[in-house]
Design a protein around this motif. Structure first.
Motif, mmCIF file in Angstrom:
data_model
loop_
_atom_site.group_PDB
_atom_site.id
_atom_site.type_symbol
_atom_site.label_atom_id
_atom_site.label_comp_id
_atom_site.label_asym_id
_atom_site.label_seq_id
_atom_site.Cartn_x
_atom_site.Cartn_y
_atom_site.Cartn_z
ATOM 1 N N ARG A 183 -2.447 -4.279 -11.277
ATOM 2 C CA ARG A 183 -2.031 -4.614 -12.652
ATOM 3 C C ARG A 183 -2.532 -3.565 -13.643
ATOM 4 N NH1 ARG A 183 -3.021 -11.195 -12.629
ATOM 5 N NH2 ARG A 183 -0.969 -11.732 -11.747
ATOM 6 N N GLN A 184 -3.699 -2.991 -13.350
ATOM 7 C CA GLN A 184 -4.205 -1.941 -14.225
ATOM 8 C C GLN A 184 -3.349 -0.678 -14.170
ATOM 9 O OE1 GLN A 184 -8.270 -1.227 -13.176
ATOM 10 N NE2 GLN A 184 -9.002 -3.201 -13.970
ATOM 11 N N LEU A 204 0.821 -1.220 0.000
ATOM 12 C CA LEU A 204 0.000 0.000 0.000
ATOM 13 C C LEU A 204 0.851 1.264 0.000
ATOM 14 C CD1 LEU A 204 -2.734 -1.119 2.563
ATOM 15 C CD2 LEU A 204 -2.920 -1.036 0.067
ATOM 16 N N LEU A 205 1.950 1.256 0.736
ATOM 17 C CA LEU A 205 2.813 2.441 0.795
ATOM 18 C C LEU A 205 3.497 2.686 -0.552
ATOM 19 C CD1 LEU A 205 4.462 2.058 4.331
ATOM 20 C CD2 LEU A 205 2.616 3.598 3.650
ATOM 21 N N LEU A 206 3.934 1.618 -1.203
ATOM 22 C CA LEU A 206 4.569 1.773 -2.528
ATOM 23 C C LEU A 206 3.562 2.287 -3.540
ATOM 24 C CD1 LEU A 206 6.768 -1.443 -2.606
ATOM 25 C CD2 LEU A 206 7.575 0.919 -2.473
ATOM 26 N N HIS A 221 4.060 1.689 -8.669
ATOM 27 C CA HIS A 221 3.101 0.600 -8.858
ATOM 28 C C HIS A 221 3.779 -0.713 -9.220
ATOM 29 C CE1 HIS A 221 -0.064 3.532 -8.527
ATOM 30 N NE2 HIS A 221 0.407 4.235 -9.569
ATOM 31 N N GLN A 222 4.837 -0.692 -10.002
ATOM 32 C CA GLN A 222 5.506 -1.931 -10.383
ATOM 33 C C GLN A 222 6.116 -2.611 -9.161
ATOM 34 O OE1 GLN A 222 5.409 -3.291 -13.507
ATOM 35 N NE2 GLN A 222 6.294 -5.083 -12.497
ATOM 36 N N HIS A 223 6.809 -1.813 -8.309
ATOM 37 C CA HIS A 223 7.374 -2.391 -7.086
ATOM 38 C C HIS A 223 6.265 -2.884 -6.156
ATOM 39 C CE1 HIS A 223 11.375 -1.268 -8.149
ATOM 40 N NE2 HIS A 223 11.127 0.046 -8.149
ATOM 41 N N ALA A 224 5.141 -2.174 -6.134
ATOM 42 C CA ALA A 224 4.024 -2.605 -5.299
ATOM 43 C C ALA A 224 3.481 -3.949 -5.788
ATOM 44 C CB ALA A 224 2.922 -1.551 -5.318
ATOM 45 N N LEU A 225 3.368 -4.139 -7.136
ATOM 46 C CA LEU A 225 2.866 -5.406 -7.688
ATOM 47 C C LEU A 225 3.826 -6.548 -7.375
ATOM 48 C CD1 LEU A 225 0.736 -6.875 -9.370
ATOM 49 C CD2 LEU A 225 1.997 -6.194 -11.435
#
Length: 537
Positions: free
Chosen positions: A530-531, A494-496, A502-506
């Motif tokens: 992913r979106q 959530l923090l990323l 977004h890529q690091h979060a995924l």
């Protein structure tokens, strides 16, 4: 025609020698007059450091060689210098001793020698007795001090047409007679204090620093009324004192008088019973108190002080304005320990009085900006328990300035317990409770930085208040201690995402699902991430 008489040589010689003797006598008288005039001026201006040199001139000129006048001057100079050096001890009623005060010991020795020989003229002998009374007083021998004053018979002396230093001695003697702790104040303070005030009202010639006894004599002008319960007349006298044109040497006294006036006004005068500074107290109040007797009243001074004019000056409109507009300002540079302690006491008393005044005006926001604000606001809460703004202000000070989190939480909970009666302060109280919990988590992490749970919850609290970058540090600590923890990985995702990474979060979410494939919340978050990620080419 005119006849010129002949004068024999013998007669003519005798006449010339007589003329020379007469001129020499006049020169001697003029020199003695000049020296004694300088001595009077130095004593009036309290220039004690100039007394020893001029005493040497008296000795060299062989003036007063048949009495102890020079010794009397030295004794007075030593005593006054000692008193000036020990003002803090005198204010605390700490007796001075011969062992610790060499100047006091020498002065006492000189005076004992003078009084045993009895060579002084009556006027100077009275001065020696009054000086010895001061020594007994500062050494704690109050009955001996009063005995010396009784030997002088100061009640029979008049202050009119006397040199200024003599008026000062008389005023100090009346203070000694009126402040004996072994006799009830209600019977002995009034008469001596009123006379002390009268003899001390003559304006000083220069900006000299007032000594302990001089300040006490001036304070007796209003204390003698306040001690007898004549508050209205005492306040009126305080106002008169504060209208006297100030000088450098009167600043300390004016601060004390301004504080006393503020105390009287705030403790005894309501908004409805307040009277203007330039007017007399209300007749109804005077009748209720009872008129001051002739011994309580102020005697008219033969040398009234110069007072400020009333034209184009600020005039308070109510009791709080007057209490807050006095001269009780802390301006001393604290260079020594005793001075710092005195400055702190002055600052504390002034703040307390201002706090009372602002509380009476409802200026609670200003109260929250000062030292000791929590204690003042808690007292306001006790006086007005139905007002939710007061505990919220106190909680704000506890959190922002003092970091008293438990105290702030308790104050906020008291507002929560009011329920709907707290109105718009209810949601703020809940927010403050949550903030206290968040800050307490920070304290817990500081106490145990290697606890993964504490680090995780600290990061969560910081994230909730949108401190995303700050939340990353304790979260990294939590993951380093427990790398596969579900909640830590989810929070990192959530923090990323909040930081647009977004890529690091995924990737983090994919790693979390590999450890916890059955978790529904992680699976639900994956499509939305992913979106947000760009499609691979």
């Amino acid at each position: 025609c005119a006849v010129t008489p002949r004068v024999s040589g013998e007669y003519g010689h005798r006449d010339r020698s007589g003329s020379r003797a007469s001129m020499a006598s006049r020169r001697v008288s003029f020199s003695q007059y000049r020296l004694e005039a300088e001595i009077d001026r130095y004593r009036a201006e309290c220039q004690w450091d100039k007394i020893p040199p001029i005493v040497e001139q008296l000795v060299a000129a062989r003036f007063h060689e048949d009495d102890d006048y020079g010794t009397l001057l030295l004794a007075e100079a030593l005593l006054e210098e000692c008193l000036q050096d020990n003002l803090s001890l005198l204010r605390n009623a700490t007796p001075l001793t011969d062992i610790n005060q060499p100047k006091l010991s020498r002065s006492k020795g000189y005076l004992n020698s003078i009084l045993s020989r009895g060579l002084l003229a009556p006027r100077h002998l009275n001065e020696a007795l009054l000086l010895m009374a001061k020594i007994h007083y500062v050494q704690g021998c109050y009955r001996d001090a009063q005995g010396m004053c009784a030997r002088v018979g100061i009640d029979e002396l008049t202050g009119d047409e006397q040199p200024l230093y003599h008026l000062r001695l008389l005023a100090e003697a009346f203070v000694i007679k009126g402040t004996n702790p072994f006799i009830s104040k209600y019977w002995t303070v009034v008469t001596p204090s009123s006379k002390a005030a009268k003899t001390s009202l003559a304006p000083p010639p220069l900006d000299i620093d007032l000594g302990f006894f001089q300040q006490a004599a001036l304070q007796s002008a209003y204390l003698c009324l306040l001690h007898r319960g004549h508050l209205a007349q005492g306040a009126h006298q305080l106002r008169r004192v504060l209208r006297v044109v100030e000088s450098r040497g009167s600043q300390t006294f004016r601060k004390a008088a301004a504080r006393k006036l503020a105390e009287v006004l705030l403790s005894s005068v309501s908004e409805d019973s307040y009277w203007a500074p330039m007017s007399l107290p209300p007749s109804a109040w005077l009748q209720r108190e009872g008129n001051a007797g002739p011994k309580d009243a102020m005697y008219p001074s033969s040398k009234p002080p110069q007072r400020y004019s009333t034209d184009s000056v600020f005039c308070p409109q109510d009791v709080v304005e007057e209490a807050a507009s006095g001269d009780a300002v802390i301006s001393r540079a604290p260079d020594h320990k005793e001075e710092r302690e005195t400055s702190l006491q002055d600052a504390t008393s002034v703040y307390d009085l201002l706090s009372i005044g602002m509380a009476r005006r409802g200026q609670y926001a200003m109260l929250s900006e000062g030292v000791g604000a929590v204690s003042v606001l808690k007292e306001c809460v006790r006086m007005r328990p139905e007002d939710p703004s007061l505990p919220m202000l106190a909680a704000k000070v506890c959190i922002g300035q003092l970091h008293w989190l438990e105290e702030a939480e308790a104050l906020s909970q008291s507002v929560v317990s009011m329920g709907e009666e707290a109105a718009e302060f209810l949601p703020r109280a809940y927010l403050t409770v949550g903030l206290c919990c968040s800050l307490q988590a920070s304290d817990a992490h500081a106490l145990d930085p290697h606890d993964a749970k504490i680090a995780l919850y600290l990061s969560l609290q910081l994230a909730l208040v949108r401190q995303v970058a700050a939340a990353m540090d304790p979260l990294q600590v939590a993951l380093s201690l427990c790398g596969d923890d579900l909640h830590s990985l989810h929070l990192l995702t959530l923090l990323l995402s909040a930081q647009k990474h977004h890529q690091h979060a995924l990737e983090t979410l994919t790693l979390a699902l590999s450890h916890h494939p059955e978790n529904f919340k992680l699976s639900q978050s994956q499509p939305s991430l992913r979106q947000e990620c760009p499609s691979p080419r």
